[in-house]
Design a protein around this motif. Structure first.
Motif, PDB file in Angstrom:
ATOM      1  N   MET A   6     -25.458  18.003 -15.857  1.00  0.00           N
ATOM      2  CA  MET A   6     -25.389  16.588 -16.158  1.00  0.00           C
ATOM      3  C   MET A   6     -26.691  15.918 -15.753  1.00  0.00           C
ATOM      4  O   MET A   6     -27.238  16.202 -14.697  1.00  0.00           O
ATOM      5  N   LEU A   7     -27.183  15.016 -16.573  1.00  0.00           N
ATOM      6  CA  LEU A   7     -28.371  14.235 -16.242  1.00  0.00           C
ATOM      7  C   LEU A   7     -27.917  12.936 -15.581  1.00  0.00           C
ATOM      8  O   LEU A   7     -27.128  12.178 -16.148  1.00  0.00           O
ATOM      9  N   ILE A   8     -28.442  12.690 -14.377  1.00  0.00           N
ATOM     10  CA  ILE A   8     -28.082  11.511 -13.599  1.00  0.00           C
ATOM     11  C   ILE A   8     -29.334  10.662 -13.438  1.00  0.00           C
ATOM     12  O   ILE A   8     -30.346  11.141 -12.923  1.00  0.00           O
ATOM     13  N   GLY A   9     -29.279   9.410 -13.866  1.00  0.00           N
ATOM     14  CA  GLY A   9     -30.434   8.536 -13.773  1.00  0.00           C
ATOM     15  C   GLY A   9     -30.430   7.698 -12.516  1.00  0.00           C
ATOM     16  O   GLY A   9     -29.374   7.350 -11.980  1.00  0.00           O
ATOM     17  N   TYR A  10     -31.632   7.378 -12.024  1.00  0.00           N
ATOM     18  CA  TYR A  10     -31.783   6.465 -10.899  1.00  0.00           C
ATOM     19  C   TYR A  10     -32.880   5.477 -11.248  1.00  0.00           C
ATOM     20  O   TYR A  10     -34.012   5.855 -11.563  1.00  0.00           O
ATOM     21  N   ALA A  11     -32.529   4.187 -11.217  1.00  0.00           N
ATOM     22  CA  ALA A  11     -33.481   3.115 -11.529  1.00  0.00           C
ATOM     23  C   ALA A  11     -33.564   2.175 -10.335  1.00  0.00           C
ATOM     24  O   ALA A  11     -32.554   1.869  -9.704  1.00  0.00           O
ATOM     25  N   ARG A  12     -34.793   1.712 -10.029  1.00  0.00           N
ATOM     26  CA  ARG A  12     -34.975   0.790  -8.904  1.00  0.00           C
ATOM     27  C   ARG A  12     -36.126  -0.147  -9.169  1.00  0.00           C
ATOM     28  O   ARG A  12     -37.157   0.251  -9.708  1.00  0.00           O
TER      29      ARG A  12
ATOM     30  N   PHE B 249     -23.457  12.069  -5.578  1.00  0.00           N
ATOM     31  CA  PHE B 249     -22.765  12.333  -6.842  1.00  0.00           C
ATOM     32  C   PHE B 249     -23.236  13.628  -7.505  1.00  0.00           C
ATOM     33  O   PHE B 249     -22.457  14.331  -8.139  1.00  0.00           O
ATOM     34  N   ALA B 250     -24.506  13.939  -7.346  1.00  0.00           N
ATOM     35  CA  ALA B 250     -25.099  15.106  -8.018  1.00  0.00           C
ATOM     36  C   ALA B 250     -24.467  16.413  -7.557  1.00  0.00           C
ATOM     37  O   ALA B 250     -24.203  16.601  -6.373  1.00  0.00           O
ATOM     38  N   ARG B 251     -24.247  17.303  -8.516  1.00  0.00           N
ATOM     39  CA  ARG B 251     -23.659  18.613  -8.258  1.00  0.00           C
ATOM     40  C   ARG B 251     -24.626  19.709  -8.698  1.00  0.00           C
ATOM     41  O   ARG B 251     -25.562  19.452  -9.453  1.00  0.00           O
ATOM     42  N   GLN B 252     -24.359  20.918  -8.268  1.00  0.00           N
ATOM     43  CA  GLN B 252     -25.200  22.052  -8.631  1.00  0.00           C
ATOM     44  C   GLN B 252     -25.352  22.126 -10.149  1.00  0.00           C
ATOM     45  O   GLN B 252     -24.386  21.991 -10.887  1.00  0.00           O
ATOM     46  N   GLY B 253     -26.608  22.298 -10.588  1.00  0.00           N
ATOM     47  CA  GLY B 253     -26.907  22.379 -12.015  1.00  0.00           C
ATOM     48  C   GLY B 253     -27.262  21.044 -12.640  1.00  0.00           C
ATOM     49  O   GLY B 253     -27.757  20.991 -13.761  1.00  0.00           O
ATOM     50  N   ASP B 254     -27.022  19.939 -11.916  1.00  0.00           N
ATOM     51  CA  ASP B 254     -27.374  18.612 -12.423  1.00  0.00           C
ATOM     52  C   ASP B 254     -28.876  18.383 -12.278  1.00  0.00           C
ATOM     53  O   ASP B 254     -29.568  19.111 -11.559  1.00  0.00           O
ATOM     54  N   THR B 255     -29.348  17.329 -12.930  1.00  0.00           N
ATOM     55  CA  THR B 255     -30.745  16.915 -12.806  1.00  0.00           C
ATOM     56  C   THR B 255     -30.789  15.416 -12.546  1.00  0.00           C
ATOM     57  O   THR B 255     -30.179  14.644 -13.294  1.00  0.00           O
ATOM     58  N   LEU B 256     -31.480  15.012 -11.480  1.00  0.00           N
ATOM     59  CA  LEU B 256     -31.701  13.597 -11.191  1.00  0.00           C
ATOM     60  C   LEU B 256     -32.936  13.178 -11.976  1.00  0.00           C
ATOM     61  O   LEU B 256     -33.979  13.833 -11.886  1.00  0.00           O
ATOM     62  N   VAL B 257     -32.826  12.090 -12.727  1.00  0.00           N
ATOM     63  CA  VAL B 257     -33.924  11.652 -13.589  1.00  0.00           C
ATOM     64  C   VAL B 257     -34.390  10.265 -13.153  1.00  0.00           C
ATOM     65  O   VAL B 257     -33.571   9.358 -12.959  1.00  0.00           O
ATOM     66  N   VAL B 258     -35.706  10.096 -12.995  1.00  0.00           N
ATOM     67  CA  VAL B 258     -36.309   8.795 -12.723  1.00  0.00           C
ATOM     68  C   VAL B 258     -37.435   8.582 -13.729  1.00  0.00           C
ATOM     69  O   VAL B 258     -37.980   9.542 -14.271  1.00  0.00           O
ATOM     70  N   THR B 259     -37.782   7.319 -13.961  1.00  0.00           N
ATOM     71  CA  THR B 259     -38.843   7.042 -14.928  1.00  0.00           C
ATOM     72  C   THR B 259     -40.220   7.287 -14.335  1.00  0.00           C
ATOM     73  O   THR B 259     -41.101   7.809 -14.999  1.00  0.00           O
ATOM     74  N   LYS B 260     -40.411   6.904 -13.047  1.00  0.00           N
ATOM     75  CA  LYS B 260     -41.700   7.086 -12.381  1.00  0.00           C
ATOM     76  C   LYS B 260     -41.449   7.514 -10.939  1.00  0.00           C
ATOM     77  O   LYS B 260     -40.419   7.175 -10.354  1.00  0.00           O
ATOM     78  N   LEU B 261     -42.402   8.217 -10.370  1.00  0.00           N
ATOM     79  CA  LEU B 261     -42.285   8.720  -9.006  1.00  0.00           C
ATOM     80  C   LEU B 261     -42.111   7.599  -7.991  1.00  0.00           C
ATOM     81  O   LEU B 261     -41.314   7.711  -7.059  1.00  0.00           O
ATOM     82  N   ASP B 262     -42.822   6.473  -8.186  1.00  0.00           N
ATOM     83  CA  ASP B 262     -42.739   5.393  -7.198  1.00  0.00           C
ATOM     84  C   ASP B 262     -41.387   4.688  -7.201  1.00  0.00           C
ATOM     85  O   ASP B 262     -41.080   3.923  -6.306  1.00  0.00           O
ATOM     86  N   ARG B 263     -40.560   4.934  -8.199  1.00  0.00           N
ATOM     87  CA  ARG B 263     -39.209   4.387  -8.221  1.00  0.00           C
ATOM     88  C   ARG B 263     -38.308   5.159  -7.272  1.00  0.00           C
ATOM     89  O   ARG B 263     -37.280   4.675  -6.841  1.00  0.00           O
ATOM     90  N   LEU B 264     -38.703   6.393  -6.946  1.00  0.00           N
ATOM     91  CA  LEU B 264     -37.881   7.268  -6.112  1.00  0.00           C
ATOM     92  C   LEU B 264     -38.326   7.275  -4.656  1.00  0.00           C
ATOM     93  O   LEU B 264     -37.517   7.073  -3.767  1.00  0.00           O
ATOM     94  N   ALA B 265     -39.612   7.530  -4.404  1.00  0.00           N
ATOM     95  CA  ALA B 265     -40.081   7.715  -3.031  1.00  0.00           C
ATOM     96  C   ALA B 265     -41.384   6.968  -2.797  1.00  0.00           C
ATOM     97  O   ALA B 265     -42.199   6.823  -3.696  1.00  0.00           O
ATOM     98  N   ARG B 266     -41.579   6.531  -1.563  1.00  0.00           N
ATOM     99  CA  ARG B 266     -42.775   5.770  -1.202  1.00  0.00           C
ATOM    100  C   ARG B 266     -43.856   6.654  -0.590  1.00  0.00           C
ATOM    101  O   ARG B 266     -45.027   6.341  -0.637  1.00  0.00           O
ATOM    102  N   SER B 267     -43.434   7.767   0.005  1.00  0.00           N
ATOM    103  CA  SER B 267     -44.402   8.644   0.664  1.00  0.00           C
ATOM    104  C   SER B 267     -44.075  10.091   0.334  1.00  0.00           C
ATOM    105  O   SER B 267     -42.975  10.413  -0.116  1.00  0.00           O
ATOM    106  N   VAL B 268     -45.024  10.962   0.616  1.00  0.00           N
ATOM    107  CA  VAL B 268     -44.799  12.386   0.390  1.00  0.00           C
ATOM    108  C   VAL B 268     -43.680  12.875   1.310  1.00  0.00           C
ATOM    109  O   VAL B 268     -42.822  13.652   0.903  1.00  0.00           O
TER     110      VAL B 268
END
Length: 189
Positions: free
Chosen positions: A1-7, A54-73
């Motif tokens: 399942m593709l799971i989106g995250y927007a911020r 919510f994510a389960r094995q085999g799923d994929t978390l999808v974001v539009t850009k890296l900075d929407r997900l994390a601020r630092s390495v």
């Protein structure tokens, strides 16, 4: 399942959130988690926590850009660790990266490092600019609003009013009220 995250960072960025939602849906995300909170407030990113739970094995978390997900390495590595432990991949649409492949994992780590490096350089330049402006007398900083109300804080406290109520009445932070009270107590000793 593709799971989106927007911020988005602020409530004013409705168009940005709508664009992310549109892109995530167009990429096939069946469920999209979204929030409007600064990435610096890692503790308060409830929708991200929900998406990760919510994510389960085999799923994929999808974001539009890296900075929407994390601020630092470091934060990115932490999120990737959580995803990897669950057998979940990460896809970043704007970069064409998919961590379900070894090349995708490598590219993400490299690009995350470059992004953090760029941010550190920008912050260094900002600090240098502020120091230069201070030296030239052009930068004074923010005026201390709470310290100017110290007499009022002490008066209200003397009347038996609590710190939270004092802060509310004077329009200053609770921490500032307690700092003023603490300073006054130290001055008496």
């Amino acid at each position: 399942m593709l799971i989106g995250y927007a911020r988005t960072s602020t409530l004013d960025q409705k168009a940005g959130l709508e664009a992310q939602r549109r892109d995530l849906t167009a990429s096939g995300c069946e469920r999209v988690f979204e929030e409007q909170v600064s990435s610096v407030d890692v503790v308060k990113r409830e929708a991200l926590a929900e998406a990760l739970a919510f994510a389960r094995q085999g799923d994929t978390l999808v974001v539009t850009k890296l900075d929407r997900l994390a601020r630092s390495v470091a934060h990115l590595v932490e999120i990737l660790g959580q995803l990897e432990a669950k057998g979940v991949a990460l896809r970043i649409l704007g970069m064409g990266i998919d961590t379900s492949t070894p090349t995708g994992k490598l590219m993400l780590t490299i690009l995350g490092g470059v992004a953090e490096f760029e941010r550190e350089i920008m912050l260094e330049r900002q600090r240098e600019g502020i120091a230069k402006a201070k030296a030239e007398g052009k930068y004074k900083g923010r005026a201390p609003t709470a310290r100017a109300k110290a007499d009022q804080v002490l008066k209200l406290h003397g009347e038996g009013i609590g710190g939270t109520e004092i802060a509310k009445r004077l329009g200053i932070g609770r921490a500032s009220v307690y700092r003023i009270l603490d300073d006054a107590q130290k001055a008496e000793v």
